[in-house]
Design a protein around this motif. Structure first.
Motif, PDB file in Angstrom:
ATOM      1  N   ILE A 121     -44.766  18.760 -49.619  1.00  0.00           N
ATOM      2  CA  ILE A 121     -44.902  19.436 -48.318  1.00  0.00           C
ATOM      3  C   ILE A 121     -44.937  20.953 -48.471  1.00  0.00           C
ATOM      4  O   ILE A 121     -45.371  21.654 -47.556  1.00  0.00           O
ATOM      5  N   GLY A 122     -44.483  21.471 -49.612  1.00  0.00           N
ATOM      6  CA  GLY A 122     -44.614  22.901 -49.856  1.00  0.00           C
ATOM      7  C   GLY A 122     -43.305  23.658 -49.773  1.00  0.00           C
ATOM      8  O   GLY A 122     -42.469  23.394 -48.900  1.00  0.00           O
TER       9      GLY A 122
ATOM     10  N   GLY B 145     -55.002  15.877 -49.811  1.00  0.00           N
ATOM     11  CA  GLY B 145     -53.869  16.364 -50.601  1.00  0.00           C
ATOM     12  C   GLY B 145     -52.611  16.574 -49.793  1.00  0.00           C
ATOM     13  O   GLY B 145     -52.358  15.903 -48.790  1.00  0.00           O
ATOM     14  N   GLY B 146     -51.770  17.528 -50.240  1.00  0.00           N
ATOM     15  CA  GLY B 146     -50.473  17.772 -49.619  1.00  0.00           C
ATOM     16  C   GLY B 146     -50.395  19.131 -48.947  1.00  0.00           C
ATOM     17  O   GLY B 146     -51.399  19.675 -48.484  1.00  0.00           O
ATOM     18  N   GLY B 147     -49.190  19.694 -48.906  1.00  0.00           N
ATOM     19  CA  GLY B 147     -48.966  20.954 -48.211  1.00  0.00           C
ATOM     20  C   GLY B 147     -49.313  22.160 -49.055  1.00  0.00           C
ATOM     21  O   GLY B 147     -49.409  22.092 -50.280  1.00  0.00           O
ATOM     22  N   SER B 148     -49.489  23.294 -48.389  1.00  0.00           N
ATOM     23  CA  SER B 148     -49.787  24.546 -49.083  1.00  0.00           C
ATOM     24  C   SER B 148     -48.566  25.027 -49.857  1.00  0.00           C
ATOM     25  O   SER B 148     -47.427  24.781 -49.453  1.00  0.00           O
ATOM     26  N   ALA B 149     -48.803  25.735 -50.973  1.00  0.00           N
ATOM     27  CA  ALA B 149     -47.744  26.237 -51.850  1.00  0.00           C
ATOM     28  C   ALA B 149     -46.813  25.116 -52.283  1.00  0.00           C
ATOM     29  O   ALA B 149     -45.600  25.269 -52.353  1.00  0.00           O
ATOM     30  N   SER B 150     -47.414  23.958 -52.600  1.00  0.00           N
ATOM     31  CA  SER B 150     -46.655  22.800 -53.057  1.00  0.00           C
ATOM     32  C   SER B 150     -47.182  22.347 -54.405  1.00  0.00           C
ATOM     33  O   SER B 150     -48.146  22.897 -54.940  1.00  0.00           O
ATOM     34  N   ALA B 151     -46.556  21.308 -54.954  1.00  0.00           N
ATOM     35  CA  ALA B 151     -47.031  20.738 -56.213  1.00  0.00           C
ATOM     36  C   ALA B 151     -48.232  19.828 -56.001  1.00  0.00           C
ATOM     37  O   ALA B 151     -48.850  19.399 -56.975  1.00  0.00           O
TER      38      ALA B 151
ATOM     39  N   ALA C 155     -51.020   8.663 -52.982  1.00  0.00           N
ATOM     40  CA  ALA C 155     -52.461   8.886 -53.127  1.00  0.00           C
ATOM     41  C   ALA C 155     -52.842  10.321 -52.817  1.00  0.00           C
ATOM     42  O   ALA C 155     -53.938  10.753 -53.163  1.00  0.00           O
ATOM     43  N   ARG C 156     -51.965  11.088 -52.195  1.00  0.00           N
ATOM     44  CA  ARG C 156     -52.301  12.467 -51.857  1.00  0.00           C
ATOM     45  C   ARG C 156     -51.680  13.461 -52.810  1.00  0.00           C
ATOM     46  O   ARG C 156     -51.848  14.662 -52.618  1.00  0.00           O
TER      47      ARG C 156
END
Length: 466
Positions: A226-227, A324-330, A296-297
């Protein structure tokens, strides 16, 4: 006893040098953030490639082929999880330790560098915008050292909790204490950093339906995906969720919605497939579908065989990975905030609204342009990579597309063709993982930093669309 003057002078000199070095890093982060991100990631990958090329890194005691060492290093630092050789059997304890270090550094690097890029952009906006964003904690993260400490604390705490949660599971499965400790450590690192590497020889497939493993996988994946800005914002305003920033609200709503909808559609599509969900109990089907939808994301860990899924399910996986996932995340992909902004813009246009709005706030037109640019850049990389692999291999387009999007989105899901790819195709995936990991965030920062204001504007005329 007083220190000798020369010793004190030397100490002062080292302090001055460290302070000067920190100042140089801060200036580069502010003035050339995209270049900083690319150089740091490239350097770390090269160092890890050299480490994995050592004879002690493999179980055979022989040096790994360069392409496999480079591929594994890139997959580790870019927290992807695609592998050309089996992590559990090919790499020695030292090799696995090197990979875990790559995952830790890669995960920390992504969150830190992405936050630094955002901070660099915030320094170039006007006074009014600074005042607005400061309220949302987007530009108040402090200097590089303070930011790095905050990221390390969050990441270390999350990985320690995952380690403690996974250790009883491995002990209950009859593993010796040393193996249980090493497996818990490696999987905690892999899960939180959304790496997708698996150290168990049989993988995670034998544990389908076992909530003791899948719950840590799901929660750990979400925490890493989630970041960092979202986690920090939620913690700072944990008693007053209404004060959460628009970024936090958009990320959480979009991420949870995609996880639930993805699980529902995957369950429907694979419910009667005997090679995936068909032979499982209802509770185990739900467990497997939810785990795959979340992973999967970003993480790419799954308890069912992706290669045995139907092509319609592959298309759904392609979509989830690409977002994908959140910004500034893995996590990788174009990011859920980018996807959400595009949807909000479409809704505003359909309703005839002048502005794109979310949670009582107006989203600037510049943000929409950045979202379009990031999505278009991601699409270009996927198309280019797909064309290249179709020319270099004999696999079907559906198999190639899963592999390419997985590499670009640093997810790690595969239909099982990675190890069978020729060296040239593996190198294409290396480039996709590298630019997929660094490309979208550096592009967004570069475009934002190039934003300019014009006093004189050209006459307006609308071209025909559609």
């Amino acid at each position: 006893m007083a220190a000798h003057p020369e010793v004190a002078s030397a100490r002062l000199s080292w302090r001055d040098r460290l302070a000067a070095a920190g100042g140089r890093v801060d200036r580069v982060a502010r003035d050339r953030p995209a270049r900083l991100a690319l150089l740091i990631f490239a350097l770390i990958i090269l160092l890890l490639t050299a480490a994995l090329s050592l004879p002690l890194a493999t179980t055979t005691g022989k040096s790994a082929p360069f392409i496999d060492a480079l591929f594994t290093a890139t997959s580790s630092v870019c927290v992807t999880g695609l592998v050309t050789v089996d992590t559990a059997t090919y790499w020695s304890v030292w090799g696995q330790l090197f990979i875990s270090f790559g995952l830790i550094v890669g995960g920390l690097g992504v969150m830190t560098l992405a936050s630094i890029l955002g901070r660099a952009v915030s320094r170039h906006v006007g006074l009014t915008q600074r005042m607005l964003t400061a309220e949302e904690n987007q530009s108040s993260l402090g200097e590089v050292g303070t930011l790095l400490r905050a990221v390390i604390i969050v990441a270390s705490t999350a990985q320690a909790i995952l380690f403690l949660a996974l250790l009883p599971f491995f002990l209950r499965n009859g593993e010796a204490l040393l193996h249980a400790l090493s497996h818990s450590y490696f999987m905690a690192v892999s899960i939180f950093n959304n790496g997708g590497f698996v150290i168990m020889p049989e993988g995670v497939s034998p544990y389908v339906g076992q909530w003791a493993l899948t719950i840590p996988i799901i929660l750990g994946t979400v925490a890493g995906a989630i970041g960092f800005p979202v986690v920090l914002d939620m913690w700072r305003h944990r008693a007053r969720p209404r004060k959460w920033s628009v970024t936090t609200k958009i990320t959480l709503v979009t991420y949870i919605s995609l996880a639930v909808l993805g699980a529902v559609f995957l369950a429907v599509l694979e419910w009667n497939n005997p090679n995936t969900l068909g032979n499982l109990a209802v509770a185990d089907k739900i467990n497997a579908a939810l785990t795959l939808s979340v992973d999967a994301r970003s993480t790419g860990l799954t308890t069912i065989d992706v290669g045995a899924m139907g092509e319609t399910s592959w298309i759904l996986l392609d979509s989830l990975m690409f977002i994908g996932g959140g910004s500034a995340s893995a996590a990788g992909g174009i990011k859920v905030t980018t996807f959400a902004v595009l949807l909000l813009a479409i809704r505003a246009e359909a309703r005839g609204d002048r502005d794109t709005e979310a949670f009582g706030k107006r989203i600037p037109a510049e943000v929409l342009r950045l979202a379009i640019a990031a999505t278009f850049a991601g699409g270009i990389m996927v198309v280019t990579g797909s064309v290249a692999l179709l020319q270099l291999t004999n696999f079907t387009f559906s198999e190639i597309l899963v592999e390419v999007i997985s590499a670009f989105a640093t997810c790690g899901l595969s239909t099982g063709i990675t190890g069978a790819l020729p060296a040239s195709a593996k190198f294409v995936l290396v480039l996709l993982m590298f630019f997929g990991r660094t490309g979208t965030m550096t592009l967004a920062a570069a475009l934002a930093l190039r934003s300019r204001r014009r006093t004189i504007r050209l006459p307006e005329e609308r071209p025909i669309i559609g």
